[in-house]
Design a protein around this motif. Structure first.
Motif, mmCIF file in Angstrom:
data_model
loop_
_atom_site.group_PDB
_atom_site.id
_atom_site.type_symbol
_atom_site.label_atom_id
_atom_site.label_comp_id
_atom_site.label_asym_id
_atom_site.label_seq_id
_atom_site.Cartn_x
_atom_site.Cartn_y
_atom_site.Cartn_z
ATOM 1 N N MET A 32 1.017 -1.232 0.105
ATOM 2 C CA MET A 32 -0.218 -0.043 0.078
ATOM 3 C C MET A 32 0.866 1.312 -0.006
ATOM 4 O O MET A 32 0.442 2.308 0.140
ATOM 5 C CB MET A 32 -0.841 0.051 1.093
ATOM 6 C CG MET A 32 -2.084 -1.234 1.200
ATOM 7 S SD MET A 32 -2.931 -1.109 2.693
ATOM 8 C CE MET A 32 -3.796 0.122 2.808
ATOM 9 N N GLY A 33 2.026 1.092 0.031
ATOM 10 C CA GLY A 33 3.051 2.128 -0.288
ATOM 11 C C GLY A 33 3.672 2.810 1.045
ATOM 12 O O GLY A 33 4.446 3.753 1.249
ATOM 13 N N ARG A 34 3.156 2.078 2.285
ATOM 14 C CA ARG A 34 3.734 2.494 3.708
ATOM 15 C C ARG A 34 5.336 2.057 3.739
ATOM 16 O O ARG A 34 5.458 0.742 3.186
ATOM 17 C CB ARG A 34 2.745 2.085 4.872
ATOM 18 C CG ARG A 34 1.533 2.599 4.939
ATOM 19 C CD ARG A 34 0.722 1.843 5.724
ATOM 20 N NE ARG A 34 -0.500 2.597 5.979
ATOM 21 C CZ ARG A 34 -1.494 2.731 5.179
ATOM 22 N NH1 ARG A 34 -1.564 2.139 4.067
ATOM 23 N NH2 ARG A 34 -2.611 3.485 5.664
ATOM 24 N N ASP A 35 6.048 2.830 4.359
ATOM 25 C CA ASP A 35 7.516 2.590 5.014
ATOM 26 C C ASP A 35 7.219 1.394 6.178
ATOM 27 O O ASP A 35 6.334 2.018 7.031
ATOM 28 C CB ASP A 35 8.194 3.527 5.411
ATOM 29 C CG ASP A 35 8.698 4.686 4.158
ATOM 30 O OD1 ASP A 35 8.770 3.948 3.204
ATOM 31 O OD2 ASP A 35 9.057 5.587 4.619
ATOM 32 N N THR A 36 7.631 0.339 5.753
ATOM 33 C CA THR A 36 7.087 -0.893 6.921
ATOM 34 C C THR A 36 8.333 -1.614 7.269
ATOM 35 O O THR A 36 9.347 -1.892 6.659
ATOM 36 C CB THR A 36 6.321 -2.029 5.805
ATOM 37 O OG1 THR A 36 5.068 -1.329 5.326
ATOM 38 C CG2 THR A 36 5.857 -3.082 6.824
ATOM 39 N N TYR A 37 8.177 -1.851 8.843
ATOM 40 C CA TYR A 37 9.347 -2.164 9.353
ATOM 41 C C TYR A 37 8.867 -3.628 10.214
ATOM 42 O O TYR A 37 7.749 -3.393 11.001
ATOM 43 C CB TYR A 37 9.964 -1.278 10.397
ATOM 44 C CG TYR A 37 10.328 0.037 9.551
ATOM 45 C CD1 TYR A 37 11.694 -0.202 8.922
ATOM 46 C CD2 TYR A 37 9.473 0.896 9.413
ATOM 47 C CE1 TYR A 37 12.064 1.275 8.409
ATOM 48 C CE2 TYR A 37 9.980 2.068 8.659
ATOM 49 C CZ TYR A 37 11.217 2.202 8.209
ATOM 50 O OH TYR A 37 11.541 3.231 7.503
ATOM 51 N N ILE A 38 9.667 -4.409 10.301
ATOM 52 C CA ILE A 38 9.538 -5.681 11.261
ATOM 53 C C ILE A 38 10.619 -5.787 12.188
ATOM 54 O O ILE A 38 11.941 -5.778 11.563
ATOM 55 C CB ILE A 38 9.366 -7.130 10.305
ATOM 56 C CG1 ILE A 38 8.157 -6.943 9.402
ATOM 57 C CG2 ILE A 38 9.198 -8.194 11.393
ATOM 58 C CD1 ILE A 38 8.066 -8.447 8.487
ATOM 59 N N PHE A 39 10.397 -5.714 13.240
ATOM 60 C CA PHE A 39 11.596 -5.569 14.296
ATOM 61 C C PHE A 39 11.356 -7.118 14.709
ATOM 62 O O PHE A 39 10.434 -7.581 15.713
ATOM 63 C CB PHE A 39 11.419 -4.609 15.325
ATOM 64 C CG PHE A 39 11.381 -3.181 14.827
ATOM 65 C CD1 PHE A 39 12.088 -2.943 13.787
ATOM 66 C CD2 PHE A 39 10.690 -2.151 15.640
ATOM 67 C CE1 PHE A 39 12.279 -1.449 13.315
ATOM 68 C CE2 PHE A 39 10.811 -0.657 14.891
ATOM 69 C CZ PHE A 39 11.521 -0.617 13.964
ATOM 70 N N LEU A 40 12.425 -7.722 14.900
ATOM 71 C CA LEU A 40 12.555 -9.084 15.345
ATOM 72 C C LEU A 40 13.029 -9.348 16.656
ATOM 73 O O LEU A 40 14.423 -8.937 16.979
ATOM 74 C CB LEU A 40 13.328 -10.113 14.173
ATOM 75 C CG LEU A 40 12.629 -10.082 12.955
ATOM 76 C CD1 LEU A 40 13.628 -10.872 12.103
ATOM 77 C CD2 LEU A 40 11.504 -10.818 13.010
ATOM 78 N N PHE A 41 12.325 -9.990 17.578
ATOM 79 C CA PHE A 41 12.755 -10.268 18.925
ATOM 80 C C PHE A 41 12.527 -11.864 19.274
ATOM 81 O O PHE A 41 11.579 -12.553 18.571
ATOM 82 C CB PHE A 41 11.957 -9.693 19.953
ATOM 83 C CG PHE A 41 12.094 -8.147 19.701
ATOM 84 C CD1 PHE A 41 13.048 -7.352 20.344
ATOM 85 C CD2 PHE A 41 11.191 -7.415 18.861
ATOM 86 C CE1 PHE A 41 13.077 -5.986 20.167
ATOM 87 C CE2 PHE A 41 11.239 -6.231 18.650
ATOM 88 C CZ PHE A 41 12.173 -5.343 19.429
ATOM 89 N N PHE A 42 13.207 -12.482 20.088
ATOM 90 C CA PHE A 42 13.055 -13.877 20.464
ATOM 91 C C PHE A 42 12.568 -14.789 19.588
ATOM 92 O O PHE A 42 13.381 -15.211 18.592
ATOM 93 C CB PHE A 42 11.949 -13.694 21.980
ATOM 94 C CG PHE A 42 12.431 -12.890 22.994
ATOM 95 C CD1 PHE A 42 13.565 -13.267 23.631
ATOM 96 C CD2 PHE A 42 11.993 -11.552 23.089
ATOM 97 C CE1 PHE A 42 14.160 -12.534 24.744
ATOM 98 C CE2 PHE A 42 12.668 -10.635 24.074
ATOM 99 C CZ PHE A 42 13.361 -11.285 24.872
ATOM 100 N N TRP A 43 11.543 -15.523 19.585
ATOM 101 C CA TRP A 43 11.107 -16.661 18.913
ATOM 102 C C TRP A 43 10.928 -16.174 17.340
ATOM 103 O O TRP A 43 11.326 -17.124 16.589
ATOM 104 C CB TRP A 43 10.027 -17.448 19.453
ATOM 105 C CG TRP A 43 10.547 -18.118 20.674
ATOM 106 C CD1 TRP A 43 10.973 -19.258 21.028
ATOM 107 C CD2 TRP A 43 10.430 -17.669 22.128
ATOM 108 N NE1 TRP A 43 11.256 -19.501 22.167
ATOM 109 C CE2 TRP A 43 11.010 -18.519 22.959
ATOM 110 C CE3 TRP A 43 10.243 -16.400 22.578
ATOM 111 C CZ2 TRP A 43 11.102 -18.178 24.343
ATOM 112 C CZ3 TRP A 43 10.063 -16.115 23.873
ATOM 113 C CH2 TRP A 43 10.733 -17.077 24.885
ATOM 114 N N ALA A 44 10.363 -15.244 17.276
ATOM 115 C CA ALA A 44 10.259 -14.896 15.754
ATOM 116 C C ALA A 44 11.616 -14.585 15.491
ATOM 117 O O ALA A 44 11.810 -15.078 14.094
ATOM 118 C CB ALA A 44 9.482 -13.366 15.949
#
Length: 139
Positions: A32-44
């Motif tokens: 959709m054009g958003r600046d997207t961030y996944i921040f990873l911790f622990f089990w993910a």
């Protein structure tokens, strides 16, 4: 010029149902054009680092319904989560970052993690990136 909308996911859980939700939300927001961030911790983080996105590893609490759901998910979307994620990441507005402390806590090899994410960052930097985000989710 107005800043692009930011969409941030703090990803903690490593069961397939939650990983599926993390990735589908992220790829939708990025598309959709958003600046997207996944921040990873622990089990993910561990699942991303080991690329262990096994659809049969749903939360145990789902029992038999979980098994049926896994079968339906495989039929409906046979493309693996990493494949979908990597295709959308090529657009350039979806970034995946690992937390420095979580890499150490989960005893992951830094070079392996770096090969699967955009970077390994400290909490301060992650929070600076998240600042002003229109959407912030903890999954």
């Amino acid at each position: 010029m107005k800043d692009k909308k930011k969409f941030v996911i703090f990803a903690h859980s490593g069961t397939y149902d939650k990983l599926y939700q993390i990735i589908t939300l992220a790829i939708t927001a990025a598309s959709m054009g958003r600046d997207t961030y996944i921040f990873l911790f622990f089990w993910a983080l561990k699942k991303f680092a080991t690329e262990d996105f096994d659809v049969t590893k749903l939360s145990a609490e789902f029992g038999e319904e979980g098994k049926r759901l896994a079968e339906r998910m495989q039929k409906i979307n046979p493309i693996s989560l990493p494949e979908i994620l990597n295709e959308v990441r090529k657009m350039g507005n979806l970034k995946v970052y690992a937390c420095t402390a979580a890499v150490k806590l989960m005893e992951l090899e830094e070079s392996v993690v770096k090969s699967r994410v955009d970077d390994i960052l400290g909490m301060t930097t992650l929070l600076e990136i998240a600042e002003g985000a229109e959407t912030q989710l903890f999954i």
